[in-house]
Write a protein that holds these residues in place. Structure first.
Motif, PDB file in Angstrom:
ATOM      1  N   ARG A   4     -12.334  16.510 -27.043  1.00 49.46           N
ATOM      2  CA  ARG A   4     -11.974  15.750 -25.855  1.00 49.46           C
ATOM      3  C   ARG A   4     -12.616  16.330 -24.606  1.00 49.46           C
ATOM      4  O   ARG A   4     -13.091  15.611 -23.745  1.00 49.46           O
ATOM      5  N   ASN A  23     -18.936  11.949 -12.629  1.00 49.91           N
ATOM      6  CA  ASN A  23     -17.959  11.754 -13.694  1.00 49.91           C
ATOM      7  C   ASN A  23     -18.665  11.068 -14.853  1.00 49.91           C
ATOM      8  O   ASN A  23     -19.182   9.960 -14.726  1.00 49.91           O
ATOM      9  N   ARG A  24     -18.678  11.714 -16.011  1.00 47.13           N
ATOM     10  CA  ARG A  24     -19.427  11.191 -17.141  1.00 47.13           C
ATOM     11  C   ARG A  24     -18.903   9.850 -17.647  1.00 47.13           C
ATOM     12  O   ARG A  24     -19.665   9.050 -18.138  1.00 47.13           O
ATOM     13  N   SER A  25     -17.630   9.613 -17.528  1.00 42.74           N
ATOM     14  CA  SER A  25     -17.114   8.322 -18.006  1.00 42.74           C
ATOM     15  C   SER A  25     -17.561   7.186 -17.100  1.00 42.74           C
ATOM     16  O   SER A  25     -17.642   6.057 -17.513  1.00 42.74           O
ATOM     17  N   LYS A  26     -17.851   7.488 -15.834  1.00 50.52           N
ATOM     18  CA  LYS A  26     -18.322   6.450 -14.913  1.00 50.52           C
ATOM     19  C   LYS A  26     -19.836   6.300 -14.924  1.00 50.52           C
ATOM     20  O   LYS A  26     -20.367   5.284 -14.514  1.00 50.52           O
ATOM     21  N   TRP A  53     -17.747  17.382 -22.315  1.00 47.15           N
ATOM     22  CA  TRP A  53     -17.577  16.724 -21.016  1.00 47.15           C
ATOM     23  C   TRP A  53     -17.353  17.720 -19.889  1.00 47.15           C
ATOM     24  O   TRP A  53     -17.436  17.359 -18.722  1.00 47.15           O
TER      25      TRP A  53
END
Length: 133
Positions: free
Chosen positions: A40, A129-132, A44
């Motif tokens: 998780r 932010n890697r998710s964005k 990241w």
């Protein structure tokens, strides 16, 4: 007397095997928790690449050279090189093609991990932010 000793030994083995099972299940749960935590957060937690960094600028130069090589080599390969039955004649071409494929795969990874300009601030800040991304 022997039967009492045998019963005690059996109960000890049962207790020790139960304790071993409990320890191993606890160890398994602990390993699963750490594996999930790493999966998780492990990758990241690495920082995203900044667009103006020296690495990204050099990487873009390497990719421009690779694209020029592909633009010149692929049409020549397609038009003039005849597939041969001798295995060693096409090895250099094959290796060059695979190296270029690997470069383009790595370029996808670099691009997906490079910060992008924030549209809210019109490029004054970057989204890291890697998710964005």
């Amino acid at each position: 007397m022997q039967s009492i000793n045998m019963r005690q030994n059996r109960s000890r083995t049962n207790i020790s095997s139960a304790a071993k099972a409990a320890r191993s299940s606890t160890l398994m749960r602990t390993c699963e928790i750490y594996a999930a935590k790493y999966a998780r957060n492990g990758f990241w937690n690495l920082p995203a690449l900044k667009p103006g960094s020296l690495f990204v600028m050099r990487w873009q130069t390497v990719m421009v050279v690779a694209m020029i090589a592909v633009a010149l080599f692929v049409p020549y390969d397609t038009a003039f090189l005849v597939p041969s039955l001798v295995w060693y004649e096409g090895v250099i071409v094959f290796i060059m093609n695979r190296l270029l494929d690997i470069l383009f795969l790595l370029d996808m990874a670099v691009t997906m991990n490079t910060c992008i300009p924030d549209p809210k601030t019109r490029g004054a800040t970057f989204i890291s932010n890697r998710s964005k991304i």
